[in-house]
Scaffold this motif. Sequence first.
Motif, PDB file in Angstrom:
ATOM      1  N   LYS A   9       0.854  -1.185   0.000  1.00  0.00           N
ATOM      2  CA  LYS A   9       0.000   0.000   0.000  1.00  0.00           C
ATOM      3  C   LYS A   9       0.886   1.230   0.000  1.00  0.00           C
ATOM      4  O   LYS A   9       1.819   1.332   0.792  1.00  0.00           O
ATOM      5  N   TYR A  11       0.824   5.702  -0.360  1.00  0.00           N
ATOM      6  CA  TYR A  11       0.105   6.968  -0.510  1.00  0.00           C
ATOM      7  C   TYR A  11       1.011   7.860  -1.328  1.00  0.00           C
ATOM      8  O   TYR A  11       2.034   8.304  -0.837  1.00  0.00           O
ATOM      9  N   ARG A  45      -7.171  -1.655   8.356  1.00  0.00           N
ATOM     10  CA  ARG A  45      -8.256  -1.163   7.502  1.00  0.00           C
ATOM     11  C   ARG A  45      -8.350  -1.958   6.213  1.00  0.00           C
ATOM     12  O   ARG A  45      -9.441  -2.128   5.668  1.00  0.00           O
ATOM     13  N   PHE A  50     -11.870  -1.429   4.405  1.00  0.00           N
ATOM     14  CA  PHE A  50     -12.105   0.000   4.248  1.00  0.00           C
ATOM     15  C   PHE A  50     -11.126   0.635   3.275  1.00  0.00           C
ATOM     16  O   PHE A  50     -11.352   1.720   2.783  1.00  0.00           O
ATOM     17  N   GLN A  51     -10.008   0.001   3.045  1.00  0.00           N
ATOM     18  CA  GLN A  51      -9.044   0.527   2.095  1.00  0.00           C
ATOM     19  C   GLN A  51      -8.639  -0.579   1.150  1.00  0.00           C
ATOM     20  O   GLN A  51      -8.645  -1.748   1.519  1.00  0.00           O
ATOM     21  N   ARG A  52      -8.296  -0.186  -0.070  1.00  0.00           N
ATOM     22  CA  ARG A  52      -7.894  -1.163  -1.067  1.00  0.00           C
ATOM     23  C   ARG A  52      -6.382  -1.163  -1.164  1.00  0.00           C
ATOM     24  O   ARG A  52      -5.772  -0.112  -1.261  1.00  0.00           O
ATOM     25  N   PRO A  74     -17.024  -6.226   0.137  1.00  0.00           N
ATOM     26  CA  PRO A  74     -17.261  -5.030   0.957  1.00  0.00           C
ATOM     27  C   PRO A  74     -17.256  -5.354   2.455  1.00  0.00           C
ATOM     28  O   PRO A  74     -17.529  -6.497   2.843  1.00  0.00           O
ATOM     29  N   PRO A  75     -16.923  -4.378   3.278  1.00  0.00           N
ATOM     30  CA  PRO A  75     -16.737  -4.609   4.716  1.00  0.00           C
ATOM     31  C   PRO A  75     -17.923  -5.304   5.367  1.00  0.00           C
ATOM     32  O   PRO A  75     -17.731  -6.179   6.209  1.00  0.00           O
ATOM     33  N   PRO A  84     -11.960   0.621  16.402  1.00  0.00           N
ATOM     34  CA  PRO A  84     -10.963   1.597  15.968  1.00  0.00           C
ATOM     35  C   PRO A  84     -10.196   2.215  17.135  1.00  0.00           C
ATOM     36  O   PRO A  84     -10.579   2.061  18.294  1.00  0.00           O
TER      37      PRO A  84
END
Lengths: 376, 531
Positions: A9, A11, A45, A50-52, A74-75, A84
């Motif tokens: 992952k 960013y 996540r 929630f995140q790919r 999906p979650p 969390p």
Amino acid sequence: MITVSGLCKRYGRHIVLDGVDLEVPAGSLTAVLGPSGSGKTTLLRILAGFQRPDGGRVQLGGTTVEEAGRVHVPPERRRVGYVPQEGALFPHLSAAGNVAFGLPHRERRGPRPGELLALVGLAGFDDRYPHQLSGGQQQRVALARALAVRPEIVLLDEPFSSLDAALRAEVRQDVARVLARTGTTAVLVTHDQDEALSLADQVAVLRDGRVAQCATPETLYRCPVDPAMAGFVGDANLLDGLVGDGRVATLLGELALVGGPAVLGDGVRAIVLVRPEQVRLDDSPDAPGSPARVEAVEYHGHDAVVTLQATGAPGPRLLARVPGAPAVKPGLVLRASATGPVVAWRHEGAEQPVPVPGTGTAGPAGSDGWPRAGGM
Amino acid sequence: MVTGTTVARRARWLNPTRKSADPRMPLALVVLSVAVVAGLMLPLAFLVLQAAQAGGGQLSQLLLRQLTLTLLLNTVKLVVVVTAACAVIGTAAAWATERTSLPGRRVLATLLVLPVAVPDFVIAWGWVSLFPSLSGLPGAALVLTLGLYPLVYLPVAASFRRADTAQEYVARSLGKGPWSTFMSVTLPQARLAVTGGCLLVALYLLAEYGAFSVLRYQTFTTEIFAEFQQGFDAPAAAALSLVVVALGVVVLVAEVAATRPGRTVLGRPRPQAGVRVGLGRATAPVVAALGALVVLAVGVPAAMIVYWAGSGQRTTLPAAQSLAGAAWHTALYSASAAAVATVAALPVAVLAVRYRRAPVVVMERAALLVEALPGLVVALALVYFAARYAPLAYQSGPLLVMAYAIMFFPLALVAVRASMARVPAELEMVGRSLGRRPLSVVLRVTLPLVMPGLLASFLLVFMTAATELPATLVLVPTGVQTLATQFWAYTGDFSYRAAAPFAAAMLVVAVVPSYLLGRWFDRLPSGAVGR
Ligand SMILES: Nc1ncnc2c1ncn2[C@@H]1O[C@H](COP(=O)(O)OP(=O)(O)OP(=O)(O)O)[C@@H](O)[C@H]1O
Ligand SMILES: [Mg+2]
């Protein structure tokens, strides 16, 4: 069971996860340990959906739920509970309302919310709103809420970080008990190595975007994969040593090697890990080992950590953990020795001293920006 | 007079930027937000277009004359006097209610805010009908100080309430007296709040029209309106508008820079108040002074309403609209504008809170730029637009609603954004991990949490629009009157008795919701979200 393989992952240009591999056996509690910003939350996540990820695969109980660019469940269809960081209760719902959130209509008014609150030790708190609960109580409601829908897996993101020390120990035990009782597979993320070692069946250390080591707490502590890891998990004396006759000769005596004599060949220069509790201090001058001058004594109640400076040509600084209150004062010269077996690594770059910051040739590690547990 | 803005503004910078859940911005949100912001930029675009058509030569001819200099001087004089007066009065009042042991300070604190909700042209009318000779700079300065000092009072009181009181204890323990502590510790902490409030006062002064007209004080807005009425001299109006907008942008930029977070030292609100100074023998005069302030600002117009309502004066003006009819149209236009502004603010607010990055921040700033446009300028730009491209829309209800929605969009955005910030992305994640589909999570988690904010946004825009005057005068459909325009028509004819009920209705519309909203915003930043 959770199987994560090659998870990546980033960013922008910042790579957070760089090929994470992890196996979490069914019913176990696995702690993911890593410093702040190492991508722990990101990993959770992705597991929750929630995140790919940009690459890699996630399987839950044998089913692939995430494969970069191909599969994404999906979650809400993963049956993965998520607690969390900071709990995050729904502020407009009572404790019981929070717990009942995921339940089907029939069960919402039934006894189940109350039972779950009782399970986490909050019987009778049904009508309290989140702002009327303490931090520890909020965390417990968040756990009850996650468990209410009978998930196969629960993910906990630093669930105890906002609690003070005393409360943390208590809530930690409660959570471990509840998870064991419900037989839920759990992944708990933390940057507190003390917490990871005391709570988990298995600890995975996240470093530079990868799992650097994944082992039981005992193995992780006794046999870290490299000197840096030794410093990550607990205090460590890293000493120069020379392997001979299946043992390693160090400042603190000749010590047996973990795994037997065959691990390193004779004549190999090595870095040797000696945990502070393996160090013995004697005040008689003819005891084994080397002389060392006491520099400081840190008293913790159940034990004490003594910092020493080996005398003689620039000797390393040493840490020793001794039970009770030691009758030593700074300035005193003692003889320090160690009891094996110990872990040793081949010294990279033949004749050079081991590069451990802040000390002479070698010495204790454990301050790599990581919290040093008080009494481990 | 735009009511309630400061309370809303206080919340503008309070939201910390959050790490977003997923870096990808939903395309639909982006498209909607861009459309909204583009719509907001329409008046500015038309203004520039209009000016460009006049050409540089004509523009400089229009601007480089004695009139421009007179208007500029008038504006500067008034801004200096009123801002200084508001700074002193607002700060002193805030200190008295927040930092002294004044009896009845909670009631006073509520009353002191009220003048901001009363339309300035109603205060002006109240004073002129009491002292018909009041006019010019003294009159304008008096009335606008009374109407605008809460814009300083509100942020300063808030900063006193939140300031780190420990510093005051330290100063006292170091041997400083109460007065010296105030000057060296308390006041510097509130400096930014004072600055922000003053700049806001200046922004309002640039946009004000009604009060200046009543008090016969010539400024840019009165002159623009005059040009408009004398057969709509478009280039002249556009040229003057450009000057006001330029001044407004300068003030707005200064205000945003001054109240930026990080420059203000805000602590969390503390349960126990800081060092409260005993006023001793000064108590009675201070209470009297604060009471007088409220009486002069709200009491005078209220009393004049009662006086004229009971007088036997007859109007010669035919009633274009009954009170009920005017109230209905006011409610219709204001409610429509409030709904439009709130809905339009939603996508921008979601982006601003959840996906806060450079382009989004630019969009948000652009939307807030509308604050620098006086209502009159927005209205004239829309008239120009309608005359050119949509003749049917001119003087139609929808065009007026659009003008309101554009003018008061910043209010809606601030309120909606504050409420969005109460729903961290994590809450929605938890909802989904508990097996709920996205729509169900929106209905059961997001909506209940943002509802109070949407309601606040609606109320804020509603009551501000309901007392708006200049844009309404320009755009109200033929044959229709609102509370403000009917009041204006009667007072223009000196039919004060007929005007009184309309003024009373506006007071009710403006004061009651602003009191409720003030309470809501007071609770907002503390973070404790109730049931
Ligand atoms: N939406 C985002 N956009 C850009 N960078 C991000 C985003 N989310 C996280 N990061 C970065 O990715 C890295 C890992 O973040 P993550 O939240 O997973 O760390 P963490 O290990 O959970 O840290 P902590 O212990 O502080 O919670 C950080 O450097 C963070 O700044
Ligand atoms: Mg984290």
